[in-house]
Scaffold this motif. Structure first.
Motif, PDB file in Angstrom:
ATOM      1  N   PHE A  16       0.843  -1.197   0.000  1.00 50.99           N
ATOM      2  CA  PHE A  16       0.000   0.000   0.000  1.00 50.99           C
ATOM      3  C   PHE A  16       0.880   1.249   0.000  1.00 50.99           C
ATOM      4  O   PHE A  16       0.635   2.187  -0.767  1.00 50.99           O
ATOM      5  N   ALA A  17       1.904   1.265   0.868  1.00 46.97           N
ATOM      6  CA  ALA A  17       2.800   2.423   0.932  1.00 46.97           C
ATOM      7  C   ALA A  17       3.504   2.640  -0.406  1.00 46.97           C
ATOM      8  O   ALA A  17       3.588   3.767  -0.895  1.00 46.97           O
ATOM      9  N   VAL A  18       3.984   1.564  -1.005  1.00 48.86           N
ATOM     10  CA  VAL A  18       4.650   1.667  -2.311  1.00 48.86           C
ATOM     11  C   VAL A  18       3.690   2.226  -3.362  1.00 48.86           C
ATOM     12  O   VAL A  18       4.048   3.122  -4.137  1.00 48.86           O
ATOM     13  N   ALA A  19       2.469   1.719  -3.391  1.00 50.48           N
ATOM     14  CA  ALA A  19       1.480   2.200  -4.370  1.00 50.48           C
ATOM     15  C   ALA A  19       1.188   3.685  -4.173  1.00 50.48           C
ATOM     16  O   ALA A  19       1.093   4.434  -5.159  1.00 50.48           O
ATOM     17  N   GLN A  20       1.055   4.125  -2.931  1.00 57.68           N
ATOM     18  CA  GLN A  20       0.810   5.545  -2.666  1.00 57.68           C
ATOM     19  C   GLN A  20       1.987   6.391  -3.139  1.00 57.68           C
ATOM     20  O   GLN A  20       1.798   7.429  -3.762  1.00 57.68           O
ATOM     21  N   LEU A  21       3.191   5.945  -2.826  1.00 55.48           N
ATOM     22  CA  LEU A  21       4.378   6.705  -3.216  1.00 55.48           C
ATOM     23  C   LEU A  21       4.562   6.739  -4.729  1.00 55.48           C
ATOM     24  O   LEU A  21       5.065   7.724  -5.279  1.00 55.48           O
ATOM     25  N   LYS A  22       4.158   5.690  -5.417  1.00 57.31           N
ATOM     26  CA  LYS A  22       4.303   5.646  -6.879  1.00 57.31           C
ATOM     27  C   LYS A  22       3.366   6.612  -7.595  1.00 57.31           C
ATOM     28  O   LYS A  22       3.545   6.866  -8.785  1.00 57.31           O
ATOM     29  N   THR A  23       2.386   7.182  -6.892  1.00 59.31           N
ATOM     30  CA  THR A  23       1.525   8.173  -7.529  1.00 59.31           C
ATOM     31  C   THR A  23       2.296   9.446  -7.860  1.00 59.31           C
ATOM     32  O   THR A  23       1.857  10.242  -8.675  1.00 59.31           O
ATOM     33  N   VAL A  29      10.534   4.131  -6.826  1.00 61.40           N
ATOM     34  CA  VAL A  29      10.061   3.623  -5.538  1.00 61.40           C
ATOM     35  C   VAL A  29      10.389   2.141  -5.456  1.00 61.40           C
ATOM     36  O   VAL A  29      10.185   1.402  -6.423  1.00 61.40           O
ATOM     37  N   ALA A  30      10.898   1.727  -4.301  1.00 60.23           N
ATOM     38  CA  ALA A  30      11.237   0.322  -4.097  1.00 60.23           C
ATOM     39  C   ALA A  30      10.821  -0.112  -2.700  1.00 60.23           C
ATOM     40  O   ALA A  30      10.709   0.707  -1.791  1.00 60.23           O
ATOM     41  N   LYS A  31      10.624  -1.405  -2.564  1.00 54.46           N
ATOM     42  CA  LYS A  31      10.328  -2.019  -1.264  1.00 54.46           C
ATOM     43  C   LYS A  31      11.562  -2.822  -0.882  1.00 54.46           C
ATOM     44  O   LYS A  31      11.990  -3.702  -1.624  1.00 54.46           O
ATOM     45  N   HIS A  32      12.134  -2.503   0.270  1.00 51.62           N
ATOM     46  CA  HIS A  32      13.350  -3.185   0.708  1.00 51.62           C
ATOM     47  C   HIS A  32      12.980  -4.380   1.568  1.00 51.62           C
ATOM     48  O   HIS A  32      12.173  -4.250   2.497  1.00 51.62           O
ATOM     49  N   PRO A  33      13.563  -5.551   1.315  1.00 49.48           N
ATOM     50  CA  PRO A  33      13.202  -6.745   2.075  1.00 49.48           C
ATOM     51  C   PRO A  33      13.757  -6.767   3.492  1.00 49.48           C
ATOM     52  O   PRO A  33      13.250  -7.484   4.344  1.00 49.48           O
ATOM     53  N   GLY A  34      14.771  -5.962   3.777  1.00 48.62           N
ATOM     54  CA  GLY A  34      15.371  -5.961   5.105  1.00 48.62           C
ATOM     55  C   GLY A  34      14.662  -5.022   6.055  1.00 48.62           C
ATOM     56  O   GLY A  34      13.634  -4.424   5.736  1.00 48.62           O
ATOM     57  N   PRO A  50      16.128  10.545  -8.175  1.00 47.50           N
ATOM     58  CA  PRO A  50      15.639  10.495  -6.806  1.00 47.50           C
ATOM     59  C   PRO A  50      14.868   9.206  -6.537  1.00 47.50           C
ATOM     60  O   PRO A  50      14.326   8.590  -7.451  1.00 47.50           O
ATOM     61  N   ALA A  51      14.825   8.825  -5.239  1.00 46.76           N
ATOM     62  CA  ALA A  51      14.222   7.546  -4.880  1.00 46.76           C
ATOM     63  C   ALA A  51      13.511   7.611  -3.533  1.00 46.76           C
ATOM     64  O   ALA A  51      13.841   8.435  -2.680  1.00 46.76           O
ATOM     65  N   ALA A  52      12.542   6.712  -3.381  1.00 47.24           N
ATOM     66  CA  ALA A  52      11.868   6.466  -2.108  1.00 47.24           C
ATOM     67  C   ALA A  52      11.922   4.956  -1.878  1.00 47.24           C
ATOM     68  O   ALA A  52      11.529   4.184  -2.752  1.00 47.24           O
ATOM     69  N   ILE A  53      12.424   4.565  -0.722  1.00 46.00           N
ATOM     70  CA  ILE A  53      12.572   3.141  -0.416  1.00 46.00           C
ATOM     71  C   ILE A  53      11.830   2.842   0.874  1.00 46.00           C
ATOM     72  O   ILE A  53      12.083   3.460   1.911  1.00 46.00           O
ATOM     73  N   LEU A  98       1.932  12.042   1.037  1.00 45.88           N
ATOM     74  CA  LEU A  98       1.298  10.898   0.381  1.00 45.88           C
ATOM     75  C   LEU A  98       0.863   9.790   1.347  1.00 45.88           C
ATOM     76  O   LEU A  98      -0.017   8.998   1.018  1.00 45.88           O
ATOM     77  N   LEU A  99       1.479   9.728   2.533  1.00 49.74           N
ATOM     78  CA  LEU A  99       1.178   8.618   3.453  1.00 49.74           C
ATOM     79  C   LEU A  99       0.494   9.028   4.757  1.00 49.74           C
ATOM     80  O   LEU A  99      -0.332   8.271   5.275  1.00 49.74           O
ATOM     81  N   ASP A 100       0.830  10.186   5.320  1.00 50.60           N
ATOM     82  CA  ASP A 100       0.267  10.564   6.612  1.00 50.60           C
ATOM     83  C   ASP A 100      -1.252  10.703   6.538  1.00 50.60           C
ATOM     84  O   ASP A 100      -1.782  11.383   5.668  1.00 50.60           O
ATOM     85  N   GLY A 101      -1.937   9.996   7.426  1.00 52.17           N
ATOM     86  CA  GLY A 101      -3.397  10.054   7.469  1.00 52.17           C
ATOM     87  C   GLY A 101      -4.098   9.093   6.523  1.00 52.17           C
ATOM     88  O   GLY A 101      -5.327   9.000   6.530  1.00 52.17           O
ATOM     89  N   GLN A 102      -3.353   8.378   5.705  1.00 50.65           N
ATOM     90  CA  GLN A 102      -3.952   7.422   4.776  1.00 50.65           C
ATOM     91  C   GLN A 102      -4.388   6.154   5.520  1.00 50.65           C
ATOM     92  O   GLN A 102      -3.798   5.781   6.528  1.00 50.65           O
ATOM     93  N   VAL A 103      -5.410   5.515   4.992  1.00 51.85           N
ATOM     94  CA  VAL A 103      -5.930   4.288   5.598  1.00 51.85           C
ATOM     95  C   VAL A 103      -5.912   3.174   4.558  1.00 51.85           C
ATOM     96  O   VAL A 103      -6.405   3.334   3.450  1.00 51.85           O
TER      97      VAL A 103
END
Length: 135
Positions: A16-23, A29-34, A50-53, A98-103
């Protein structure tokens, strides 16, 4: 019933966080497994900026909310002069907006803190931490 019958999986929350950030289309945007910011910082020089991980670090369980999870986003950009280019501070604000307050289902994202990260090598970065209350 087990708590896992009520809450979302950690992967679902991260997705969900990745999808929101990709907007926002001006960063990768990447999801880190660690679960360590240190691991992510090691891979940043090879990441398209630039990147968001997004990465997950921990959860606590109780009755209300059923789970309180900790999820962070590291934003990074090359150092730029004040010529209108994207800066790491701009990305920090964007991640929060993009994320604060999202459900997501019954999980509420709340920003908790942010901090600058020292990387050297012409990369500016911040970590923003979110608390997720999953009911």
């Amino acid at each position: 019933m087990a708590v896992t019958d009520y809450i979302q999986t950690t992967e679902a929350l991260m997705d969900f966080a990745v999808a929101q950030l990709k907007t926002y289309t001006k960063w990768s945007v990447a999801k880190h497994p660690g679960s360590s910011a240190g691991d992510i910082l090691k891979m940043l020089p090879e990441t398209s900026l630039p990147a968001a991980i997004v990465f997950y670090s921990s959860s606590n369980y109780a009755n209300k909310p059923r789970r309180t999870a900790s999820l962070s986003v590291i934003v990074a950009a090359e150092f730029q002069s004040a010529d209108g280019r994207i800066t790491a501070r701009t990305l920090l604000d964007k991640a929060i907006s993009l994320l604060d307050g999202q459900v997501s289902n019954m999980a509420l994202f709340r920003v908790v803190s942010d901090r600058s990260l020292s990387l050297g090598a012409n990369i500016a970065a911040y970590e923003v931490q979110f608390k997720l209350e999953d009911y």
